[in-house]
Design an enzyme around this catalytic site. Structure first.
Site, PDB file in Angstrom:
ATOM      1  N   GLN A  82     -70.997  70.261   1.682  1.00 11.42           N
ATOM      2  CA  GLN A  82     -71.109  71.904   1.109  1.00 11.42           C
ATOM      3  C   GLN A  82     -71.883  72.879   2.235  1.00 11.42           C
ATOM      4  O   GLN A  82     -72.023  74.021   1.758  1.00 11.42           O
ATOM      5  CB  GLN A  82     -71.952  71.700  -0.046  1.00 11.42           C
ATOM      6  CG  GLN A  82     -71.172  70.968  -1.027  1.00 11.42           C
ATOM      7  CD  GLN A  82     -72.090  70.525  -2.289  1.00 11.42           C
ATOM      8  OE1 GLN A  82     -72.064  69.545  -2.804  1.00 11.42           O
ATOM      9  NE2 GLN A  82     -72.558  71.574  -2.699  1.00 11.42           N
ATOM     10  N   ARG A 127     -74.567  70.265 -10.012  1.00 10.87           N
ATOM     11  CA  ARG A 127     -74.241  71.572 -10.595  1.00 10.87           C
ATOM     12  C   ARG A 127     -75.263  72.239 -11.410  1.00 10.87           C
ATOM     13  O   ARG A 127     -75.131  72.547 -12.508  1.00 10.87           O
ATOM     14  CB  ARG A 127     -72.971  71.381 -11.406  1.00 10.87           C
ATOM     15  CG  ARG A 127     -72.284  72.562 -11.671  1.00 10.87           C
ATOM     16  CD  ARG A 127     -70.639  72.176 -12.305  1.00 10.87           C
ATOM     17  NE  ARG A 127     -70.111  73.517 -12.458  1.00 10.87           N
ATOM     18  CZ  ARG A 127     -68.843  73.624 -12.894  1.00 10.87           C
ATOM     19  NH1 ARG A 127     -68.246  72.613 -13.256  1.00 10.87           N
ATOM     20  NH2 ARG A 127     -68.414  74.914 -12.961  1.00 10.87           N
ATOM     21  N   CYS A 128     -76.502  72.274 -10.782  1.00 10.40           N
ATOM     22  CA  CYS A 128     -77.544  72.861 -11.452  1.00 10.40           C
ATOM     23  C   CYS A 128     -78.483  73.169 -10.192  1.00 10.40           C
ATOM     24  O   CYS A 128     -78.730  72.501  -9.517  1.00 10.40           O
ATOM     25  CB  CYS A 128     -78.202  71.554 -12.292  1.00 10.40           C
ATOM     26  SG  CYS A 128     -79.824  71.393 -12.038  1.00 10.40           S
ATOM     27  N   GLU A 172     -73.198  77.430 -12.442  1.00  5.97           N
ATOM     28  CA  GLU A 172     -73.733  76.089 -12.992  1.00  5.97           C
ATOM     29  C   GLU A 172     -74.224  76.566 -14.331  1.00  5.97           C
ATOM     30  O   GLU A 172     -74.808  75.479 -15.092  1.00  5.97           O
ATOM     31  CB  GLU A 172     -75.049  76.071 -12.073  1.00  5.97           C
ATOM     32  CG  GLU A 172     -74.461  75.330 -10.731  1.00  5.97           C
ATOM     33  CD  GLU A 172     -75.412  75.569  -9.481  1.00  5.97           C
ATOM     34  OE1 GLU A 172     -76.488  76.053  -9.685  1.00  5.97           O
ATOM     35  OE2 GLU A 172     -75.216  74.499  -8.657  1.00  5.97           O
TER      36      GLU A 172
END
Lengths: 785, 158
Positions: A221, A368-369, A738
């Protein structure tokens, strides 16, 4: 009202179909495992069965005797090259391959290089490793006891304690608690979970011995940050390293860290001069890659008897596994956990977190936070409900009473964050209207009288995303700006290169829309490129919902630089003074004379064919955008559950999600993000958890045991939005990737507790499995036979 | 995992003791038994294949007999590895003569399994282990009670 130009350009606010989808839908995506290079070899990795053991001996003779096996690489081989350890993003170090001890189950022990994937897999079973098992410690609270086994004897500090971190004002908080009329306290455990992307991790490392250049195709990423780290660790000059992140089958934070496999494959390629492919299998991915959450939280909330919240005090033990290899910004070992005061106006707050080593794989991935926000939101949203229950107040009323008022923004929180904008009552009211809140409460009372179990849960969360301003945010010293580079071609099409990397967010579409909006070029004429460090401008990558707040802002600013130059060209073409030119309805026109206008296409052509004397040719710009603040998306979620008294199963009947992410680039993509995020938020609330037995054996090492949500469990999500633009972002956007993952779990947990509250239930840790609920029903004689 | 059990065998205690002291005869009942290397009177290296669910592994075990008290008590430790998995076991066995021709055997075993088998087969492990243990002792009893102790039946491989 849409103008014809808007219809043609399809910039901000259009549900443009995703440009990347034709290749994905036709099976033409190009992932790491699709890459085949001439002469490519394959790597597989032997892993430790023990969570904690000494390695006495590694005998690779049988593996090396297998035809097709070219090499077996061990920690001793890497140690000779100074590469047995590597730095983590959190200033810790991590074993690439162990020299004499393993510290978690499924840790890499040795790697096989073979001519074929199957031979490599056979060969790892022939490696004979002699272990001397050591007692493991898997519970972080036990790990802090003085006689606990030491996970990391390599450190100077001979304890399992990694760091202590705190935020807020301890004195002021204690004072508020001492004089409080009501105090509620609760222990919460947010269990360890795994991102479980569809695509596992892997790479193809290819070293060109003639050029001395290492190219690594990698599931990452953050390709630029990886390149810099690779250069610093290996000593290879940075221009001789190229990281290419092709199509990525889901990242969710799990593809930010550097895994040992990347490094071993690169070393093997440098030594052989041949490309090496390494792709994890599903169980390896699930057992050994970095994990998320794993926070043991004790929270207390002080309030007045009328429900006015005053102060929050939180102590947390964070289980980081054997290496602190999370990917938080360097100055934030507990991420942005201090956003835990949420959407509420509190006088004081104090938050403490202690990081602890255990014999488990690394924890702390921001799944995802945006860096520990899920843990924070779950805590505050459960605590608000706990207080409401204690005071016999409606959870919606208590929230309305304590929200930061809309006119208080920008708002300085008790832990020091400056919230950019928000309108929390509007979002909650919209959710309540949509779900029919009052009617549901009536229905619940009737059902309860009949013995039926129904619950309504609310979550009114505030996210904190878009890391981040360079005065506080860096990773290993690299500031967390992001970048964009735009070139407009002579015929009026353009290419945008960005420093962030898509893993399904739709950047190829949304970033083209930003440029379309700013430059008045049709969206289909704008190509977006990313993920190749040789061509993309430097950036820190995509995670923490940061792409739109950072690189999205950079894209708009770069486009505005181009528009400034284009205005000069337009003045030249229109034979007018630059001061008399205005940008209106996607074209330049002489002020007040719409008939005298030029389009961006005409200007672009002139930039290469007819630019005024003294002006530089071409039409391009770069921007490195340093955000002045973070952005604070928010939302109001209401979940309605029915509980099956025969099985304990929680059924989500309705779920209304009102999200506010500021101005929206592509409503369809935002809705898709919310749908995916809600499903990923439901999963840890009801299904997912990773546990270990006392020997450090992971209990969910496959997808039979680790329950990912499927369409069967996923309810119909009802989404809508309010729009409160960010005042400091160039086009008022906040980021959305998110929000739903962060906001959904407490809405579901609150709904289940609400359904069982009349039985005296005040809290349930997630995941709320049928068994957990059934045991409670049995205890209270509330089961249905 | 902790296992224990008792069973009565229609044989004198001396016969049972002789049997459990013959590694070949013990091994013959071990489910999935493949080969055995005898390193000393109390030290053996059997190779045993086990399958739990979809996971199959061949363990090479290092077995030592300890704490032998003829004819009533014996204990053993075993440690072994297979690809990605490891097992450790400690077991004791006590014999008591109920009569001249009837012996009670009581056994206790503690088994630790680590690695792929434990993590991928966790849900099936306990059940499989119980089944294999029962099979082992059943075979053992049948062989001792068989008219010709020289031709023991083989436990089916799993």
């Amino acid at each position: 009202m849409t103008t014809p130009a808007q219809t043609q350009i399809r910039g901000m606010g259009h549900s443009v179909k995703r440009k990347e989808d034709p290749r994905f839908l036709r099976g033409r995506g190009h992932y790491v495992d699709d890459i085949k290079l001439p002469g490519m070899l394959y790597m597989d990795i032997a892993r430790s069965p023990y969570a904690h053991a000494k390695i006495l001996n590694i005998d690779a003779s049988k593996a090396l005797a297998l035809p097709g096996v070219l090499a077996v690489i061990t920690g001793k081989d890497l140690d000779a090259a100074g590469l047995a350890w590597m730095p983590t993003l959190m200033s810790d170090k991590q074993m690439v391959l162990p020299v004499d001890r393993v510290v978690y189950q499924a840790q890499e022990v040795a790697a096989v290089i073979a001519t074929d994937r199957y031979i490599a897999a056979d060969a790892i079973t022939l490696i004979d490793v002699e272990y001397e098992p050591l007692p493991p410690v898997v519970d972080p609270i036990k790990a802090l006891e003085p006689d606990a086994p030491l996970v990391r004897p390599d450190r100077e500090q001979k304890t399992n304690h990694i760091w202590h971190w705190e935020a807020g004002d301890a004195g002021k908080t204690d004072e508020a608690f001492n004089s409080a009329e009501v105090v509620v306290a609760q222990d919460l455990y947010i269990p360890r979970i795994h991102v479980s992307s569809i695509e596992t991790c892997g790479c193809v490392a290819s070293f060109d011995k003639v050029e001395g250049k290492l190219t690594v195709y990698m599931t990452t990423q953050a390709p630029h940050a990886i390149r810099t780290v690779f250069s610093l660790v290996s000593g290879i000059p940075e221009h001789k390293i190229r990281i290419i992140s092709p199509d990525i089958g889901g990242g969710f934070g799990g593809k930010v860290p550097v895994y040992p496999g990347y490094v071993i494959a690169s070393v093997a390629s440098i030594q052989t001069g041949l490309p090496i492919k390494w792709i994890e299998d599903r169980s390896e991915n699930l057992q050994a890659d970095s994990f998320a959450r794993d926070y043991h939280i004790h929270a207390e909330l002080a309030a007045k008897r009328d429900g006015t919240m005053q102060a929050l005090r939180v102590k947390t033990i964070a289980d980081h596994g054997a290496f602190d290899a999370a990917a938080n910004p360097s100055k934030f070992p507990a991420g942005l956990f201090s956003v835990i005061t949420g959407s509420y106006a509190l006088d004081a707050a104090h938050v403490e977190v202690d990081g602890v080593y255990t014999n488990k794989p690394s924890g702390g991935v921001a799944y995802r936070c945006s860096f520990r926000v899920t843990e924070a939101v779950h805590t505050i949203e459960r605590m608000v409900d706990t207080l409401a229950q204690q005071l016999h107040m409606d959870p919606a009323d208590i929230r309305m009473k304590n929200f930061i008022p809309p006119d208080a923004f920008p708002y300085k929180s008790a832990t020091g964050w400056e919230y950019d904008s928000g309108n929390y009552p509007a979002a909650l009211q919209k959710a309540m209207d949509k779900v029919g809140y009052a009617e549901l409460r009536r229905e619940q009372a009737e059902k309860r009288a009949r013995g039926e179990l129904m619950g309504i849960g609310i979550s009114t969360f505030t996210e904190i995303v878009g890391a981040g301003p360079s005065n506080t945010f860096d990773i290993l010293g690299i500031k967390m700006f992001d970048s964009a580079e735009i070139r407009v071609h002579p015929t009026g099409s353009a290419i945008v290169r960005i420093g962030v990397q898509t893993q399904g967010q739709g950047h190829e579409t949304t970033f083209a829309q930003i440029v379309a909006e700013e430059l008045g070029l049709p969206v289909e004429n704008i190509a977006v490129e990313h993920g190749d460090t040789d061509t993309a401008p430097y950036g820190l990558g995509t995670y923490a919902s940061r792409s739109t707040p950072t690189a999205g802002a950079a894209t708009a600013v770069a486009a505005r630089k181009i528009r400034d130059k284009a205005k000069k060209l337009a003045a030249h073409l229109l034979e007018a003074s630059e001061d008399d030119i205005e940008w209106s309805d996607y074209k330049f026109q002489v002020k007040g004379v719409p008939s005298r206008s030029v389009t961006m296409q005409q200007v672009a052509f002139a930039a290469y064919t007819n630019h005024p004397q003294g002006m530089e040719a071409g039409l391009e710009a770069v921007d490195y955008y340093d955000p002045p603040n973070l952005t604070f998306p928010f939302g109001a979620y209401i979940c309605v559950v029915d509980i099956d008294r025969g099985t304990g199963e929680v059924k989500i009947r309705r779920f209304v999600a009102i999200d506010d992410c500021g101005n929206v680039i592509n409503p369809m993509i935002v809705e898709g993000q919310i749908h995916g995020g809600l499903t990923m938020g439901m999963a840890p609330a009801l299904l997912e958890a990773i546990t270990y037995d006392e020997n450090g054996n992971i209990q969910q090492g496959n997808l039979m045991e680790y329950l990912l949500p499927t369409a069967m469990e996923t309810p119909v999500w009802e989404t809508d939005r309010t729009v409160t633009p960010s005042p400091h972002h160039p086009f008022g956007a906040k980021g959305v990737g998110e929000s739903a993952t962060v906001g959904a779990p407490p809405a579901i947990a609150n709904a289940v507790v609400d359904a069982l509250s009349h039985l005296g239930v005040t809290h349930l840790d997630i995941p709320i499995t049928p068994w957990k609920v059934y045991a409670i029903l049995q205890e209270h004689g509330a089961t249905e036979v | 995992m902790h296992f224990e059990g008792t069973q009565q065998i229609n044989a004198p205690i001396t016969t049972v003791w002789r049997y459990i002291n013959d590694p070949d005869k013990v091994a013959a009942c071990a489910p999935g038994f493949k080969t055995m290397e005898i390193l000393g009177p109390d030290h053996f290296k059997p190779t045993i294949a086990v399958g739990i669910g979809a996971v199959k592994a061949t363990f090479t075990l290092d077995v030592r007999r300890i704490d032998v008290n003829e004819p009533t008590h014996a204990a053993m430790t075993a440690r072994g590895n297979a690809a990605g998995s490891a097992v450790e076991m400690r077991a004791t066995m006590d014999l008591a003569a109920d009569s001249d021709s009837l012996t009670t055997m009581a056994w206790v075993a503690d088994v630790n399994i680590s690695g792929t088998i434990a993590s991928v087969g966790a849900r099936l492990m306990e059940g499989t282990a119980h089944k294999l243990t029962a099979k082992f002792f059943d075979c053992f009893r049948q062989n001792i009670e068989a008219p010709s102790a020289e031709e023991p039946s083989q436990a089916p491989a799993t």
